[in-house]
Enzyme design. Sequence first.
Site, short mmCIF file in Angstrom:
data_model
loop_
_atom_site.label_atom_id
_atom_site.label_comp_id
_atom_site.label_asym_id
_atom_site.label_seq_id
_atom_site.Cartn_x
_atom_site.Cartn_y
_atom_site.Cartn_z
N LYS A 54 26.72 63.78 64.47
CA LYS A 54 26.77 63.68 65.94
C LYS A 54 28.12 64.18 66.46
CE LYS A 54 23.38 59.97 65.82
NZ LYS A 54 23.09 58.53 65.74
N GLN A 98 25.37 52.77 66.83
CA GLN A 98 24.68 53.21 65.62
C GLN A 98 24.03 52.03 64.91
OE1 GLN A 98 24.26 56.43 64.69
NE2 GLN A 98 23.05 55.80 62.95
N ASP A 121 20.43 56.75 73.82
CA ASP A 121 19.43 56.51 72.77
C ASP A 121 18.08 56.15 73.37
OD1 ASP A 121 19.85 56.77 70.02
OD2 ASP A 121 21.13 55.00 69.92
#
Length: 291
Positions: A54, A98, A121
């Site tokens: 990322k 995460q 997300d």
Amino acid sequence: MAAQRINGTEIAQSIRDEAKTQIQSRLANQGTRPGLDVILIGDNPASKSYVGHKERACLEVGINSTVHRLKNDVTKQELLNLIDQLNQQEHTHGILLQLPLPEHLQPQDFLEKISPEKDVDGFHPYNMGKLILREPGLRPCTPLGIMTLLKRLPLNITGLHAVIIGASNIVGRPMAMELLLAKCTVTVCHRFTSSLAAHVKQADILISATGKPNIIQSDWIKPGAIVIDVGFSKLSNGTIIGDIDFETAKLRAGWITPVPGGVGPMTVATLMHNTVQAANTQSPCPTIIND
Ligand code: GUN
């Protein structure tokens, strides 16, 4: 005839290129870059590797990225405080926590604290709800990335029967909503599904997201089916494999994603797309008035 390989690496590059172009025009019009803050807790090797991908993608497309590396024993309050701070920080347009989290922390306690407009997300109940209600806002990256792959195929997927294996919050459930939105008929299988083989045999589109290699036998695949493998498992010799055996599955499928080089790069590229979308929603380019 062997299946055609769906090249996720190549399609992901085109999504990152698009994001880069949008960022350059944002920079020219209003002078700021999108900002993404990633929270990484502990030292799970897979999570560290994903976060590395990322960071590299952000650097490539021109997103300012910051990774907050927290110790495994971070407290609930410390994490809530960080999310609160990032929610208020103007140059942070996207926040990504995460997963998985250490056992003492429950993901839902934090995911619902991320401001919905910074939720790149798409895991906040507001964004999940919008997707269910056919008014998508920020959408979960892996399912949206898979929809991008499906849309690039020279096929109309309307009315096809999509069978998803795995009902997680990250992939299976939002994937079902995306496919419904795309007018597919959707079946979701999970650990309690009996006769998995019977469901797989009916799939025009098969999406496997279990992380369990060989859970699906290639001879269950409907001839000509579109096979999307979300699995990503590392063998003891370091080889990365998916849920499905590519070499035998490609002899039956019409289209198939490899692992690696299929869904994985699409997830990261879609995160770049979502971060640009979030930034443009929070601070749109000024309207040019010609008078
Ligand atoms: N862990 C595995 N996949 C994902 C993802 O898409 N988002 C986050 N935040 N964590 C993950």
